[in-house]
Write an enzyme that holds these catalytic residues in place. Structure first.
Site, PDB file in Angstrom:
ATOM      1  N   ARG A  74     -17.272 100.626  66.392  1.00 39.42           N
ATOM      2  CA  ARG A  74     -18.290  99.573  66.444  1.00 39.42           C
ATOM      3  C   ARG A  74     -17.734  98.340  67.153  1.00 39.42           C
ATOM      4  O   ARG A  74     -16.592  97.946  66.924  1.00 39.42           O
ATOM      5  CB  ARG A  74     -18.715  99.173  65.029  1.00 39.42           C
TER       6      ARG A  74
ATOM      7  N   ARG B  57     -23.394 104.911  45.310  1.00 42.90           N
ATOM      8  CA  ARG B  57     -23.205 103.842  46.280  1.00 42.90           C
ATOM      9  C   ARG B  57     -24.460 103.783  47.141  1.00 42.90           C
ATOM     10  O   ARG B  57     -24.866 104.789  47.735  1.00 42.90           O
ATOM     11  CB  ARG B  57     -21.996 104.144  47.151  1.00 42.90           C
TER      12      ARG B  57
ATOM     13  N   ASP C  76      -8.881 105.744  66.114  1.00 40.57           N
ATOM     14  CA  ASP C  76      -7.971 105.796  64.982  1.00 40.57           C
ATOM     15  C   ASP C  76      -6.761 104.877  65.223  1.00 40.57           C
ATOM     16  O   ASP C  76      -6.036 105.036  66.203  1.00 40.57           O
ATOM     17  CB  ASP C  76      -7.507 107.251  64.835  1.00 40.57           C
TER      18      ASP C  76
ATOM     19  N   ASN D  44     -21.299 109.130  46.761  1.00 39.02           N
ATOM     20  CA  ASN D  44     -21.559 108.382  47.982  1.00 39.02           C
ATOM     21  C   ASN D  44     -22.229 109.364  48.932  1.00 39.02           C
ATOM     22  O   ASN D  44     -21.557 110.189  49.551  1.00 39.02           O
ATOM     23  CB  ASN D  44     -20.228 107.863  48.531  1.00 39.02           C
TER      24      ASN D  44
ATOM     25  N   GLU E 146     -12.838 101.902  45.603  1.00 44.73           N
ATOM     26  CA  GLU E 146     -14.291 101.710  45.490  1.00 44.73           C
ATOM     27  C   GLU E 146     -14.893 102.616  44.427  1.00 44.73           C
ATOM     28  O   GLU E 146     -15.824 102.234  43.731  1.00 44.73           O
ATOM     29  CB  GLU E 146     -14.950 101.916  46.851  1.00 44.73           C
TER      30      GLU E 146
ATOM     31  N   GLY F 247      -7.837 101.441  54.990  1.00 45.36           N
ATOM     32  CA  GLY F 247      -6.845 102.326  55.607  1.00 45.36           C
ATOM     33  C   GLY F 247      -5.855 101.597  56.502  1.00 45.36           C
ATOM     34  O   GLY F 247      -4.649 101.850  56.467  1.00 45.36           O
TER      35      GLY F 247
ATOM     36  N   HIS G 245     -19.559  96.151  52.339  1.00 49.00           N
ATOM     37  CA  HIS G 245     -18.231  96.367  51.710  1.00 49.00           C
ATOM     38  C   HIS G 245     -18.052  95.521  50.457  1.00 49.00           C
ATOM     39  O   HIS G 245     -16.914  95.235  50.052  1.00 49.00           O
ATOM     40  CB  HIS G 245     -17.071  95.983  52.662  1.00 49.00           C
TER      41      HIS G 245
ATOM     42  N   GLY H  63      -5.466  98.073  56.622  1.00 46.78           N
ATOM     43  CA  GLY H  63      -4.872  96.966  55.865  1.00 46.78           C
ATOM     44  C   GLY H  63      -3.781  97.423  54.914  1.00 46.78           C
ATOM     45  O   GLY H  63      -2.781  96.732  54.715  1.00 46.78           O
ATOM     46  N   GLU H  64      -3.947  98.609  54.334  1.00 46.89           N
ATOM     47  CA  GLU H  64      -2.965  99.092  53.356  1.00 46.89           C
ATOM     48  C   GLU H  64      -1.779  99.788  54.013  1.00 46.89           C
ATOM     49  O   GLU H  64      -0.713  99.887  53.419  1.00 46.89           O
ATOM     50  CB  GLU H  64      -3.649 100.065  52.374  1.00 46.89           C
TER      51      GLU H  64
ATOM     52  N   GLY I 236     -10.768  99.223  57.849  1.00 39.22           N
ATOM     53  CA  GLY I 236     -10.754 100.689  57.906  1.00 39.22           C
ATOM     54  C   GLY I 236     -11.484 101.118  59.154  1.00 39.22           C
ATOM     55  O   GLY I 236     -11.454 100.407  60.164  1.00 39.22           O
ATOM     56  N   ASN I 237     -12.186 102.237  59.104  1.00 39.27           N
ATOM     57  CA  ASN I 237     -13.017 102.606  60.260  1.00 39.27           C
ATOM     58  C   ASN I 237     -14.103 101.560  60.464  1.00 39.27           C
ATOM     59  O   ASN I 237     -14.442 101.201  61.577  1.00 39.27           O
ATOM     60  CB  ASN I 237     -13.630 103.983  60.054  1.00 39.27           C
TER      61      ASN I 237
HETATM   62  P1  AMP Z   1     -10.454 104.013  56.094  1.00 40.69           P
HETATM   63  O1  AMP Z   1     -11.783 103.954  56.789  1.00 40.69           O
HETATM   64  O2  AMP Z   1     -10.265 102.918  55.082  1.00 40.69           O
HETATM   65  O3  AMP Z   1     -10.095 105.365  55.558  1.00 40.69           O
HETATM   66  O4  AMP Z   1      -9.343 103.709  57.235  1.00 40.69           O
HETATM   67  C1  AMP Z   1      -9.184 104.531  58.351  1.00 40.69           C
HETATM   68  C2  AMP Z   1      -8.281 103.822  59.358  1.00 40.69           C
HETATM   69  O5  AMP Z   1      -6.992 103.578  58.760  1.00 40.69           O
HETATM   70  C3  AMP Z   1      -8.024 104.629  60.628  1.00 40.69           C
HETATM   71  O6  AMP Z   1      -8.101 103.790  61.760  1.00 40.69           O
HETATM   72  C4  AMP Z   1      -6.595 105.090  60.431  1.00 40.69           C
HETATM   73  O7  AMP Z   1      -5.918 105.321  61.645  1.00 40.69           O
HETATM   74  C5  AMP Z   1      -6.011 103.889  59.722  1.00 40.69           C
HETATM   75  N1  AMP Z   1      -4.710 104.227  59.145  1.00 40.69           N
HETATM   76  C6  AMP Z   1      -4.450 105.080  58.131  1.00 40.69           C
HETATM   77  N2  AMP Z   1      -3.106 105.169  57.954  1.00 40.69           N
HETATM   78  C7  AMP Z   1      -2.525 104.377  58.889  1.00 40.69           C
HETATM   79  C8  AMP Z   1      -1.172 104.041  59.238  1.00 40.69           C
HETATM   80  N3  AMP Z   1      -0.141 104.556  58.579  1.00 40.69           N
HETATM   81  N4  AMP Z   1      -0.971 103.166  60.241  1.00 40.69           N
HETATM   82  C9  AMP Z   1      -2.002 102.635  60.923  1.00 40.69           C
HETATM   83  N5  AMP Z   1      -3.294 102.908  60.658  1.00 40.69           N
HETATM   84  C10 AMP Z   1      -3.543 103.761  59.654  1.00 40.69           C
END
Ligand code: AMP
Length: 395
Positions: free
Chosen positions: A238, A88, A280, A10, A381, A328, A177, A330-331, A207-208
């Site tokens: 964004r 990607r 974040d 990527n 991914e 991030g 996505h 959602g999980e 996620g971000n």
């Molecule tokens: P990603 O872009 O998929 O890596 O997701 C990043 C986002 O997931 C950021 O906003 C992180 O703060 C959020 N994130 C990761 N772990 C947690 C958590 N335990 N609780 C809340 N948000 C989280």
């Protein structure tokens, strides 16, 4: 054994994320991230066998990062077993509804999509060029973020703007996505024990960058991102949807140029803009719990807009068989999932508080007690790109 491993890349403007994995078993032999390429503080982080090492890169760009990667593959004794490289690629326009083996014709087509993704596609192209030089003996495949959404009907992908903007300039909704939405929809069908072809699912990649997709029988029929990955949900930095009149109004009021406004909508808005604190979600949840009003507002707007968008996707599907949380946020965020499902009670979701609180990263599963099922599904991914790469080459 030769031909076991697929290298997934990527390539961003100053970074390369990579993973060497077995598409059949999902086993990851090596993964890592090269960052700040081209700058004096460039470095590459490698992860293998549960350990992590970081190497400085002396400011070199892609070529130097690939040299480190090649040396590492050599040291692991797997360099000759890399059978393919999957890339990607962010934008495939209307040309690509599936991954494609990289040829000069495919490179021209990716180049033709540069105006649609001026930040991403040039970086993807430079990365492909450097990777082909580093791995000349194996096939390279482009896997597009937009491809999965090429099944959207015109009612979902057309904007109500002059037709010539679409026919001459490609102004339509493309969605992004795609790899993640497709992967988690298939995983959710397996978890529900039902054929994907029979299911109407909404997938929420949070996620971000965040987007929601309506997946009917395994095909995308609508999604929240559009011409660019700026449309739709509130994201880390964004804005998501704003009034299209904003640019003109703000340019006149503030003297900012169109590109300055666009840059601020991409980098200074979303959760960061609303909270005036952070992009974040983890940090914002902690600050909101501690009484920070901006953080509370950011979290609330994120959830409100997400729930509204999911409800819209239910209309696209006609019937809703499940909602999937991934990415991030959602999980990992039980709070965001619970708040979203409470707002969506109108659609028949009943949160299982205990199951929801217990669903942390690495564990997929059901988080509702009755009604329409909602699930947490871990996205992967890299594995999805490796599998798609293998499928293209098997054809
Ligand atoms: P990603 O872009 O998929 O890596 O997701 C990043 C986002 O997931 C950021 O906003 C992180 O703060 C959020 N994130 C990761 N772990 C947690 C958590 N335990 N609780 C809340 N948000 C989280």
């Amino acid at each position: 054994m030769s031909g076991m491993w697929t290298l997934v890349l990527n390539c961003g403007s100053s970074s390369v994320k990579f993973a060497l994995l077995n598409p059949a078993s999902g086993e990851v032999r090596l993964s890592g991230l090269a960052e700040r390429l081209g700058a004096p503080e460039a470095s590459v982080r490698l992860e293998r066998d549960g350990g992590r090492t970081t190497h400085a890169l002396r400011g070199g760009a892609y070529a130097e990062a690939f040299d480190v990667l090649l040396a590492e593959l050599e040291a692991l004794g797997v360099r000759s077993e890399v059978s393919a490289v999957g890339h990607r690629v962010v934008h495939g326009g209307e040309r690509f509804s599936a991954p494609a083996r990289i040829t000069s014709d495919v490179l021209d087509a990716i180049r033709a999509c540069v105006p649609l993704a001026p930040l991403h596609n040039p970086a993807n192209l430079s990365g492909i060029e450097a990777a082909r030089a580093a791995f000349p003996g194996v096939p390279h495949v482009a896997v597009f973020d937009t491809a999965f959404h090429q099944t959207m009907p015109d009612v979902a992908y057309r904007y109500a703007v002059p037709e010539a903007w679409y026919t001459r300039h490609g102004v339509r909704r493309y969605g992004f996505h795609g790899t993640s939405h497709a992967f988690v929809a298939a995983e959710a069908a397996a978890l529900l024990g039902r054929p994907l072809a029979e299911l109407n699912l909404v997938t929420a990649h949070l996620g971000n960058g965040s987007s929601v997709c309506a997946v009917q029988g395994g095909r995308s029929v609508d999604t929240s991102m559009g011409l660019t990955p700026l449309e739709g949900l509130v994201m880390g930095t964004r804005s998501g949807d704003v009034d299209p009149g904003l640019h003109d109004y703000l340019a006149r009021q503030s003297g900012l140029t169109l590109s300055e406004i666009t840059a601020a909508l991409n980098r200074e808005s979303g959760l960061l803009g609303l909270s005036n604190l952070a992009s974040d979600m983890r940090e914002l949840e902690a600050a909101a719990a501690g009484g920070h009003a901006g953080a509370r507002l950011a979290v609330d707007v994120f959830v409100y807009r997400l729930a509204k968008t999911v409800a819209g996707m239910a209309v696209a599907l006609g019937r809703l068989d499940g909602l999937i949380f991934t990415g991030g946020i959602g999980e990992n965020s039980a709070t965001i999932r619970a708040a979203t499902l409470r707002r969506l009670a109108v659609l028949g979701f009943e949160v299982d508080e205990e199951a929801n609180a217990g669903a942390v990263r690495g564990q997929s599963g059901l988080i509702t007690a009755g009604g329409v099922p909602a699930l947490v599904v871990n996205t992967n991914e890299e594995l999805s790109i490796a599998r798609q790469t293998e499928e293209v080459l098997a054809q």
